[in-house]
Each structure stands twice: as C-alpha cells, then as structure tokens.
Design a protein around this motif. Sequence first.
Motif, PDB file in Angstrom:
ATOM      1  N   HIS A 152       0.818  -1.211   0.000  1.00  0.00           N
ATOM      2  CA  HIS A 152       0.000   0.000   0.000  1.00  0.00           C
ATOM      3  C   HIS A 152       0.850   1.258   0.000  1.00  0.00           C
ATOM      4  O   HIS A 152       0.398   2.325   0.422  1.00  0.00           O
ATOM      5  CB  HIS A 152      -1.007  -0.038   1.153  1.00  0.00           C
ATOM      6  N   CYS A 178      -7.158   1.361  -5.214  1.00  0.00           N
ATOM      7  CA  CYS A 178      -6.603   0.126  -4.662  1.00  0.00           C
ATOM      8  C   CYS A 178      -7.695  -0.931  -4.528  1.00  0.00           C
ATOM      9  O   CYS A 178      -8.850  -0.709  -4.884  1.00  0.00           O
ATOM     10  CB  CYS A 178      -5.927   0.409  -3.323  1.00  0.00           C
ATOM     11  N   HIS A 234      -1.657   2.834  -5.248  1.00  0.00           N
ATOM     12  CA  HIS A 234      -0.818   1.960  -4.426  1.00  0.00           C
ATOM     13  C   HIS A 234      -0.167   0.878  -5.287  1.00  0.00           C
ATOM     14  O   HIS A 234      -0.732   0.441  -6.298  1.00  0.00           O
ATOM     15  CB  HIS A 234      -1.657   1.298  -3.327  1.00  0.00           C
TER      16      HIS A 234
HETATM   17 ZN   LIG Z   1      -3.976   0.120  -0.943  1.00  0.00          ZN
END
Ligand SMILES: [Zn+2]
Length: 297
Positions: free
Chosen positions: A152, A162, A171
């Motif tokens: 992340h 994400c 990310h």
């Molecule tokens: Zn993420």
Amino acid sequence: MRTITVPTVQAGHAIGVDLGGTKILAGVVARDGSVLRTHERATPQDSQEHVLTELEAAVAELLDDAVAAVGFGAPSPLEDASLRDRMRERFGLPVGLDNDANAAAIGEWRAGAGRGTDDLVMLTLGTGVGGGVIAGGKPFRGWNGAGAELGHAVIVENGRPCQGACTGRGHLEAYVSGSAATASAREAFGPSVDAHGLVRLAQDGDAKANELLDDVGRHLGSGIGSFVNVFGPQLVVLGGGFGVAAYEHLSGPVKKVLRREALEPMRSTVRLARAELGTAAGLIGAAFVGFEALDAA
Ligand SMILES: [Zn+2]
C-alpha cells in the motif's frame, strides 16, 4: 579414540501453521528450517470458530514429544490474543502469531533465498501484494505488530483505486498484484486469460504480453527503488504465485528502474532474487515465529 556423544540441549521442533484463504498448511520444522512432515486441510468458509477448530486439529495431527512450540501465520484480521491464548491453553506450549506476509518473509530469510542475510525486503505478489522486512536480523513489526504494508505504498499520485477494503489510490498493489495483471490481461486478450496465462503468452513471445509484463515490472521497480532507499536491504526477494511465475519477465525492468531510483551504495549492492520455498514459505516462517515465542519464554 572413541567419539563420545555429549547430549545437547534438545533444540526441539516447532509446528508452523499457514492459514490461507482456501487451505491450512501445517508442518513440523526443525531449527535448521527443514520440514519433517506436513499436513493440509481445507479452510472452513462458514465461521471463525470453525476456522479455529480446524487450526487446532491441524496442530493436533502433527504434535509429538519433540514439538516445543507452535507458530501461526494468518491474515491480519484474525483476532490475535484469542487465538494465541486458546492455542497456548489447548497445547500447553509457547505460541507465536504473525501476519502471513511476515511469515513468508521469515521463511525465506531462515530457510530460502534470504539465508545468511540480515537485511531483506520480501514482496509477495498474489491476489494482493504482501510485504515483509527483516532489518538488522529481526523481523520488522511496528508498534501494533502489523508489519510493513509495502503493497500500500503510493507509487502514482491519485492513480488507480486500490483493492478490497483499501480506499487509497496509486498503491503498488493496484499495479503489480496477480489480480492487477489478470485485469490487464483480460482487457488485452479477453476473459479467458489471467495473470498466469499472460506469463505463458509472454514466454511464447507475444509482444503485447511482454509489453504488459514490462509495465508491471517498471511499476514494481519504482516501489522497490523506494523500499531500497528506506530500508537499505542487501536483498529483495520476489515471491507469491504471480511473483515467482513472472520473475524472469519482471526482473529485467525492475533492475532497470531500480538502478535509476536507488541511491548509492544500495544501488550497486542490492540483489534481487526469486523466492525459493514456494507455498512452504508461510508454514516454515510460522514455525520460526513459534521458535521466537519459545526462546522468549
Ligand atoms: Zn492500498
């Protein structure tokens, strides 16, 4: 002259248990990282209580007098204290618990591609992207035990959304996970081609497939370049189903971007390696988390 065998302190074995989404993989592991026996059973999908009873059953299946500790690698949401207390009570042994990405990194560090290294970063490319860091000969866990959520890390400002519960954008996971590769593959080749199909097409020389994997590799290189600057590892290990399968295609672009982004002296010294333990990394690492609990007891 006769050799007299001096009885040494019984180092003992540990049972390592890797709780996956579909399978529970357990094994008896020696201090040198060798796996003596294994046991596998399905992960129940109905309730957490059922998961706990199956984890107990997996341990009970392998337990013998030489086993001195038990360790678990589990996805982070599993309730920490209750699992540990329950297993400690049930088996009367020291019990360790870590998240699955840390367990895989510990496994590769102790018994796989990272043997003999004190500082490494491992990225597990699968459904998501797991991260594990060994720094100065110790797993990095942070104050809350969550470890390093390297998947992340932001690599593109305001980039792709994400996955899962993560609300972030840009990310690393959104660009280099097996799921991300599957999404790109489907867009280019239709619904029947997933991440592994993409790798096969690239191996057969398909230009578009190679281009897509090159793109994954460059994004991965951006993330790794930052991790190298932050943690200063000697080694970066790529694991996970997709990471291992696509390694030959990803390592070139990763190294190219890494040479641009990483600072000296890491740029010249850091090595990239493919994970060696396959699906056993998690249970081996979990066993070492058990040894850690034993040594701390
Ligand atoms: Zn993420």
